[in-house]
Design an enzyme around this catalytic site. Structure first.
Site: not given
Ligand SMILES: [Zn+2]
Length: 896
Positions: A126, A273-274, A276-277, A309-310
């Site tokens: 992303e 931050g991270a 979400e794959n 969140h992820e």
């Molecule tokens: Zn997000």
């Protein structure tokens, strides 16, 4: 000037002429030449004009070969450059297109596409990283089912990708590789169609921590967290947060997890931050790793929030994704709202709200009032990476919260249920999202949708009068929204204003009903708590008001607005003492403190020997009462003690800002408060002494927050006995929260003991990069004159690295973001330092360089001489011969 940067516009959206329904990929891993074979099953999209050539995107692609339906493509049939692949005459029925590409993960310093972090292969796609792996329709509306085979030497034991593992085993060493090295492979299949930005592949020699979660329909989901060897003891809190997130999403949103396995990989080199794959989240290790002696309570809370969140993205983002990147808030705003709600349920709701609003005001409000202002759903961009902003994320979350306020909890649930049902497996728009609520709740959200289209923070001006003889209160509220780039005039917004009445004597105030003054129609009865503004101006008449009372408006911060009222300081002090809404009680405290700070700043600015103004005695009394009120949570009391930040003050002043005058005003206020509260602070501090083993729960964290806030204020009064208290606090700390709080309080309050403790801290934690980040940030945040020199010295420190985004953010980001007086120095040296670093970093990691450049966004509110220095540096960056699109976009918009 840099190259012409093409602009992408929402209005130009077109679906692709071809679909890609299946993607098979095979990765043969090597640090310098990983070979990737990608097979795409494609077909013309029904109803589209397919006479056009097929054009796929690439970014620095090294193409080894291309085949169509199994045969090598003749060079005359296609045109391939590093940036694109064009097939001149694509077949008019289903066909198979195959690419062999080669990438060098070890040379990928942008950390987009396939790269290595501490020896682990990982991907970040992303927004537009997949095109650095192979040619593709690299956009969110092309959804495909993926099967991924990974081949690697056996010293890379874990081979992971999205979905479920369907095959694995040994294989012959491929040709061209050392035959002494045994190889193996793994095949993963993801049954859920997804866009390329959710693709992930990971391979490495890692430690795996395992757990499982039984979903409410009884499926057993394996939970695996992968970290570097030796860090397994720091995963427990992340795993616990994950399980609580999974349960909460079932309980609150009826969302159940859908694969057999959920994996998280923590890496130390990560731009964000991270990510979400699907089924394989990749995290900045800062948001996974925690144990009491290395992580603070803030770290624990962030880990809980980011893990949630992820995970929540699995439904809001992955199962239902964005049609195009203009809709980014569709997944981010909604998912931030969901993680805020989760944290509110896990911790203290009022305290979470206060800290979220602090963050919104610190990050989003300056964006919304400066040259980088953009709507929550932008309509044009030249570099999408620059739109992962506080506006899209945090203001986007506020819009979801307002929607819930306007249509009620049940209506919000019904609308979301319809959204999940109707759009599962699709790539959709904000209009689709809002239509679900309109249909489920029979409401019209046309005016509300302006919040997605208009930038800028609306201003509300509220004026009330009380007529004792008639028992009536009249309340007039007027809305306006300032111009922003490209939007000189604004339409009227629909704004929810939660309210209550607070009697002047602290008793409860009631009313019998509310009428619209103009039409005379009844708006609400005695239980009404919400006013909905739709016009430029509304006047409400509260009838049957039981006693002389004040309005408490925008309770819980019911809309992302600036509110001005005709409440006096004395009125605000009544709210400080008696408001039953905790948010507004805190807000009233901030109002009184801010009033003092602005007057003091103006005095400082107009005279070189400004006299310190006395602090409002009634405020001191009210604060004392609150601090000692055991019915108030510790964490809430800690919030009351926090004086508005220098950035808050600068924002309130709005123009001709002099950061030195602001800093001095804030310092003197803290000193006066500390002196006036005197023994109350010390006695309360002593009563909160730590006992027992560290627990990361909300109540324990709140107690530490209050105790540490007290210590900070005690130190503000001057060293005296405070030095002994703080040194003992540091030495006797049983956890990182307390030790770091003492170190920070001593450094920022310029204690004479600070330098020795900074050295001690470094020596204790020299091997722990995440702890050393705190040490770097703290020194970069010091308001002292010598900080610039210190930052330059620290850049040569062995623990600093320009190639690791966490280190850059810790040192340079903290300097630009948390140190207003040194960054905005009158001699321009602060701007120059950051500009130099942006230019250096731009050559290797444009995304991180552009994030740093964002810190120039408020340069136009500074006083004239500082503006000149900031502009000089911005122009120097803009005029650099070779500049990334990322940095050029930010800098050019800042200069407009
Ligand atoms: Zn997000």
């Amino acid at each position: 000037m840099p190259q012409d940067h093409s602009v992408v516009r929402l209005e130009d959206y077109q679906p692709t002429p071809y679909q890609i329904d299946r993607v098979s990929m095979a990765f043969r891993l090597d640090p310098m030449q990983t070979e990737i074979t990608t097979t795409l099953r494609m077909a013309p999209r029904q109803g589209s004009n397919n006479s056009q050539a097929l054009k796929l995107q690439g970014d620095e692609i090294n193409l080894i070969g291309a085949r169509l339906n199994g045969s090598a493509l003749d060079a005359s049939h296609y045109e391939a450059t590093p940036d694109s692949f064009v097939l001149h005459k694509p077949p008019q029925e289903t066909f198979i297109l195959e690419f062999v590409t080669r990438v060098a993960p070890d040379n990928n310093t942008q950390l987009m596409g396939l790269y290595r972090s501490s020896g682990t292969y990982c991907t970040q796609c992303e927004a537009e990283g997949f095109r650095r792996i192979t040619y593709f329709y690299d956009r969110p509306d092309v959804l495909s089912v993926y099967e991924v085979r990974i081949e690697a030497p056996k010293d890379v034991p874990y081979l992971l990708a999205n979905g479920n593992l369907i095959d694995s085993g040994d294989m012959d060493t491929p040709e061209g590789f050392d035959t002494a090295q045994a190889w193996h492979y793994a095949v993963w299949q993801d049954p859920f169609p997804k866009p390329s930005y959710l693709f992930a592949m990971v391979a490495g020699d890692l430690a795996r921590v395992e757990d499982h979660f039984i979903t409410r329909s009884g499926r057993n989901v394996a939970l695996h967290i992968y970290v570097e060897h030796g860090k397994e003891d720091r995963v427990a809190y992340a795993m616990d947060s994950l399980k609580r997130s999974m349960k909460w999403d079932e309980d609150v949103f009826d969302r159940e997890y859908d694969l057999d396995i959920f994996m998280i990989l923590a890496v130390s080199d990560f731009n964000m931050g991270a990510m979400e794959n699907k089924g394989l989240n990749i995290f900045n290790d800062k948001y996974v790793l925690a144990k009491p002696d290395t992580a603070t309570d803030t770290d624990y809370a962030l880990i809980e929030a980011v893990i949630a969140h992820e995970y929540f993205h699995n439904w809001t983002g992955n199962r239902i994704t964005c049609r195009d990147w203009f809709q980014l808030c569709l997944k981010e705003g909604l998912t931030v709202f969901r993680d805020q709600e989760f944290s509110s349920d896990m911790r203290s709701r009022p305290v979470k709200r206060i800290s979220d609003v602090r963050q919104l005001r610190a990050r989003q409000f300056p964006e919304d009032s400066g040259p980088l202002a953009h709507p929550v759903r932008p309509e044009a961009y030249s570099e999408i990476n620059n739109f992962y902003t506080a506006t899209v994320y945090e203001k986007g979350a506020e819009l979801c919260r307002m929607l819930k306020t306007l249509i009620g909890d049940d209506g919000f649930k019904d609308g979301l249920d319809l959204y999940f049902k109707r759009f599962d497996g699709q790539a959709v728009t904000i209009e689709d999202f809002l239509a679900s609520f309109e249909e489920a709740c029979s409401v019209n959200l046309t005016q509300f949708s302006q919040w997605y289209r208009q930038a800028g923070t609306p201003n509300l001006v509220a004026t009330y009068t009380y007529d004792a003889a008639r028992g009536q209160m009249s309340l007039t509220i007027e809305q306006s929204c300032p111009p922003t780039p490209g939007q000189p005039t604004k339409k009227l917004m629909q704004i929810p204003v939660r309210f209550g009445l607070v009697a002047r004597d602290g008793s409860s105030a009631t009313f019998s009903g509310i009428r619209d003054a103009k039409s005379g129609s009844l708006i609400g009865g005695s239980d009404c708590t919400l006013l909905t503004l739709t016009n430029r101006e509304h006047t409400y008449i509260f009838e049957g008001v039981s006693t002389d009372a004040l309005p408490s408006l925008a309770r819980g911060f019911s809309a992302p607005i600036h509110l001005r009222t005709n409440l006096t300081l004395e009125d605000q002090l009544i709210l400080v003492r008696h408001d039953t809404d905790p948010f507004n009680r805190w807000e009233a405290t901030q109002f009184v403190l801010m009033d003092h700070l602005i007057r003091q700043t103006r005095a400082n600015q107009s005279s070189s020997i400004a006299v310190d103004q006395p602090v409002n005695a009634a405020l001191i009394e009210a604060l004392k009462t609150c601090l000692l009120d055991d019915s108030l949570e510790h964490a809430f009391r800690a919030q009351l003690l926090q004086v508005p930040s220098e950035a808050d003050i600068a924002r309130e002043i709005g123009k001709n800002v002099n950061p030195d005058a602001i800093h001095a005003a804030r310092e003197s206020l803290r000193q006066e408060l500390a002196k006036a509260l005197g023994t109350t602070l010390v006695e309360l501090y002593q009563s909160l002494q730590d006992g027992g083993a560290f627990q990361p729960d909300s109540a324990s964290a709140g107690r530490r927050a209050l105790r540490n806030g007290l210590l900070d204020l005690i130190l503000a009064a001057g060293e005296g006995t405070a030095k002994g208290i703080a040194t003992a606090h540091y030495n006797e700390a049983s956890n990182m929260t307390d030790r770091f709080a003492a170190l920070a309080a001593m450094t920022l309050n310029r204690s004479t003991a600070a330098d020795a403790l900074l050295t001690d801290f470094h020596d204790r934690y020299a091997d722990d990069a995440l702890v050393i980040d705190k040490w770097l940030s703290l020194q970069a945040s010091s308001p002292q004159e010598g900080t610039i020199g210190k930052v330059k010295t620290l850049m040569d420190h062995p623990s600093f690295s320009m190639s690791n985004p966490n280190r850059v953010r810790a040192l340079i980001g903290a300097f630009a973001m948390n140190n207003p007086i040194q960054f905005n120095r009158k001699d321009g040296e602060g701007f120059k330092l950051v500009a130099d670093i942006i230019l250096t970093l731009d050559r290797s990691n444009p995304q991180t360089a552009a994030r740093l450049a964002n810190n120039f966004r408020s340069w136009k509110v500074l006083e004239a001489s500082r503006q000149t220095s900031a502009e000089r540096e911005l122009r120097r960056i803009a005029n650099t011969e070779v500049l990334s699109k990322d940095v050029a976009d930010i800098v050019n918009r800042c200069l407009q």
